[in-house]
Design a protein around this motif. Sequence first.
Motif, PDB file in Angstrom:
ATOM      1  N   ASP A 317      38.919  58.141  39.358  1.00  0.00           N
ATOM      2  CA  ASP A 317      38.944  58.121  38.043  1.00  0.00           C
ATOM      3  C   ASP A 317      39.388  56.871  37.472  1.00  0.00           C
ATOM      4  OD1 ASP A 317      38.062  60.646  37.841  1.00  0.00           O
ATOM      5  OD2 ASP A 317      39.842  61.661  37.804  1.00  0.00           O
ATOM      6  N   THR A 318      40.212  56.079  38.151  1.00  0.00           N
ATOM      7  CA  THR A 318      40.846  54.844  37.746  1.00  0.00           C
ATOM      8  C   THR A 318      39.785  53.757  37.517  1.00  0.00           C
ATOM      9  OG1 THR A 318      41.210  54.138  39.933  1.00  0.00           O
ATOM     10  CG2 THR A 318      42.890  55.207  38.727  1.00  0.00           C
ATOM     11  N   LYS A 319      38.629  53.879  38.339  1.00  0.00           N
ATOM     12  CA  LYS A 319      37.556  52.829  38.238  1.00  0.00           C
ATOM     13  C   LYS A 319      38.089  51.326  38.081  1.00  0.00           C
ATOM     14  CE  LYS A 319      35.110  56.320  35.443  1.00  0.00           C
ATOM     15  NZ  LYS A 319      34.277  56.594  34.034  1.00  0.00           N
ATOM     16  N   ILE A 320      39.194  51.284  39.342  1.00  0.00           N
ATOM     17  CA  ILE A 320      39.357  49.854  39.301  1.00  0.00           C
ATOM     18  C   ILE A 320      38.930  49.070  40.318  1.00  0.00           C
ATOM     19  CG2 ILE A 320      41.258  48.191  39.240  1.00  0.00           C
ATOM     20  CD1 ILE A 320      43.110  50.596  37.973  1.00  0.00           C
ATOM     21  N   PRO A 321      38.135  48.068  40.682  1.00  0.00           N
ATOM     22  CA  PRO A 321      37.732  47.549  41.812  1.00  0.00           C
ATOM     23  C   PRO A 321      38.855  47.341  42.835  1.00  0.00           C
ATOM     24  CG  PRO A 321      36.657  46.313  40.148  1.00  0.00           C
ATOM     25  CD  PRO A 321      37.687  47.290  39.459  1.00  0.00           C
ATOM     26  N   ASP A 322      38.820  47.372  44.191  1.00  0.00           N
ATOM     27  CA  ASP A 322      39.727  47.224  45.141  1.00  0.00           C
ATOM     28  C   ASP A 322      40.534  45.749  44.991  1.00  0.00           C
ATOM     29  OD1 ASP A 322      39.684  49.607  46.024  1.00  0.00           O
ATOM     30  OD2 ASP A 322      38.380  49.143  47.806  1.00  0.00           O
ATOM     31  N   PHE A 323      39.570  44.660  44.795  1.00  0.00           N
ATOM     32  CA  PHE A 323      40.162  43.384  44.853  1.00  0.00           C
ATOM     33  C   PHE A 323      40.972  43.256  43.465  1.00  0.00           C
ATOM     34  CE2 PHE A 323      36.294  42.858  42.183  1.00  0.00           C
ATOM     35  CZ  PHE A 323      36.490  41.958  41.299  1.00  0.00           C
ATOM     36  N   VAL A 324      40.583  43.853  42.257  1.00  0.00           N
ATOM     37  CA  VAL A 324      41.320  43.802  41.139  1.00  0.00           C
ATOM     38  C   VAL A 324      42.753  44.505  41.235  1.00  0.00           C
ATOM     39  CG1 VAL A 324      41.483  44.420  38.594  1.00  0.00           C
ATOM     40  CG2 VAL A 324      39.417  43.551  39.720  1.00  0.00           C
ATOM     41  N   VAL A 325      42.769  45.389  42.162  1.00  0.00           N
ATOM     42  CA  VAL A 325      44.225  46.227  42.166  1.00  0.00           C
ATOM     43  C   VAL A 325      44.918  45.070  43.303  1.00  0.00           C
ATOM     44  CG1 VAL A 325      44.937  48.104  43.653  1.00  0.00           C
ATOM     45  CG2 VAL A 325      42.964  48.500  42.250  1.00  0.00           C
ATOM     46  N   LEU A 326      44.533  44.453  44.172  1.00  0.00           N
ATOM     47  CA  LEU A 326      45.062  43.701  44.977  1.00  0.00           C
ATOM     48  C   LEU A 326      45.701  42.589  44.185  1.00  0.00           C
ATOM     49  CD1 LEU A 326      46.222  42.355  47.861  1.00  0.00           C
ATOM     50  CD2 LEU A 326      43.689  41.293  47.968  1.00  0.00           C
ATOM     51  N   VAL A 327      44.654  41.842  43.332  1.00  0.00           N
ATOM     52  CA  VAL A 327      45.390  40.549  42.607  1.00  0.00           C
ATOM     53  C   VAL A 327      46.339  41.109  41.461  1.00  0.00           C
ATOM     54  CG1 VAL A 327      44.618  38.940  41.039  1.00  0.00           C
ATOM     55  CG2 VAL A 327      43.234  39.542  43.105  1.00  0.00           C
ATOM     56  N   THR A 328      46.051  42.246  40.595  1.00  0.00           N
ATOM     57  CA  THR A 328      47.041  42.658  39.844  1.00  0.00           C
ATOM     58  C   THR A 328      48.323  43.148  40.580  1.00  0.00           C
ATOM     59  OG1 THR A 328      46.005  44.676  39.905  1.00  0.00           O
ATOM     60  CG2 THR A 328      45.245  43.106  37.970  1.00  0.00           C
ATOM     61  N   THR A 329      48.429  43.650  41.364  1.00  0.00           N
ATOM     62  CA  THR A 329      49.560  44.339  42.004  1.00  0.00           C
ATOM     63  C   THR A 329      50.419  43.066  42.719  1.00  0.00           C
ATOM     64  OG1 THR A 329      48.287  46.347  42.682  1.00  0.00           O
ATOM     65  CG2 THR A 329      50.374  45.631  43.865  1.00  0.00           C
ATOM     66  N   LEU A 330      49.849  42.181  43.201  1.00  0.00           N
ATOM     67  CA  LEU A 330      50.615  40.807  43.593  1.00  0.00           C
ATOM     68  C   LEU A 330      50.968  40.103  42.491  1.00  0.00           C
ATOM     69  CD1 LEU A 330      48.655  39.645  46.816  1.00  0.00           C
ATOM     70  CD2 LEU A 330      50.620  41.128  46.669  1.00  0.00           C
ATOM     71  N   GLY A 331      50.185  40.033  41.593  1.00  0.00           N
ATOM     72  CA  GLY A 331      50.462  39.267  40.244  1.00  0.00           C
ATOM     73  C   GLY A 331      51.450  39.896  39.464  1.00  0.00           C
ATOM     74  N   GLY A 332      51.743  41.315  39.459  1.00  0.00           N
ATOM     75  CA  GLY A 332      52.619  42.044  38.919  1.00  0.00           C
ATOM     76  C   GLY A 332      53.732  41.840  39.667  1.00  0.00           C
TER      77      GLY A 332
END
Length: 366
Positions: A317-332
């Motif tokens: 349901d989140t519809k977030i690509p895995d690479f976006v999750v990785l980048v935004t998590t590390l960036g966050g």
Amino acid sequence: MTLGTPRPDAGEHQARPEPPLAYLAFGVLAAVVSVIFVWSVWAFLGAILWSVVAAIMFWPLNNRLLARFPARPNLAAILTLLVVIAMAVLPTVALSMFLIDQAGTIYAGIQSGQIDIPATFARVQAVLPNAATRLLRETGITDLDSLRNQLSMGISSRLQVISAHALTIGQGAASFLLSLAVMLYVTFFLLRDGRSLTASAGAAVPLAPGDRRMLAERFVAVVRATVKGGVLVGAAQGSVGGAIMALLGVPNALLWAVVMALSSLLPAVGTGLVWVPVSLYLFATAEIWRGMAMALAGVLVIGSIDNILRPILIGRDTKIPDFVVLVTTLGGLSAFGFNGLLIGPVAAALFISVWQRLSWHNGAGD
């Protein structure tokens, strides 16, 4: 109409437009008071964020208690808050105390000589294959004795800093307790007055009702998915990984289980930050079979938990690509510290939703 009151003209029934200067002045005033407000609560933004998270996660429980005690919203909120404390706050405090205690134990072991870091590196150096030695030379690391001593001194100095700054740590603990009190206080009011606060905030947002509803539902869904998935997957991977390490005789298996559970919050790399070095250490110290068992368990068992449970718990349901999750998590993490583990994915989900909605509006307008 009262006697003596002048009769208003027909044109006065219509609202008179405000002059542009009044709009500008009001806009400047709104910006100034908003900046002052954010500045005033800046020290507690993390506490407010996690109070919102707690209210979202335990909102269904609060609703069930409200259904049981419909005329007592205070009681429902207090009972829900007690559950929050029992299920979230107390385990977090106990975990923090355990990690601090283990850090002190490791430092005491190094000081007493029970943990001999130079000797450990010497054993690793003695069994390194030629290919690994050549790789180290190519990367500029040619003096392994010097590297060993530097790492040993680095670990010792880090632990000495923790020990020497006891006052600073005490002040940090006091700040944490104050933030915790603020978080619980705000959580109570969010649970009790959540509906009215949400309605008031929604009415103040200058968006179409459909857009407001979409963003609110998206925010709640991503927060629940991220927290639920992160906690349950981390607990599962930490428990299984710790049990495997204990069976293999790895020292401080409970500590590594906790570290593994925390590292599972990082996408892509995750628990590999723990079981890969442990496997290499076992190989390097001639524990070939145990090293092989640790590596296979890490790939086939510990890693599979993430691959199986995370899609089920978080869902698509989140519809977030895995690479976006990785980048935004590390960036966050880099931008907001620990809070970035939640802020990054939520910001990514809202970013994608807003631009999808904007493209839909543009398409509808065409």
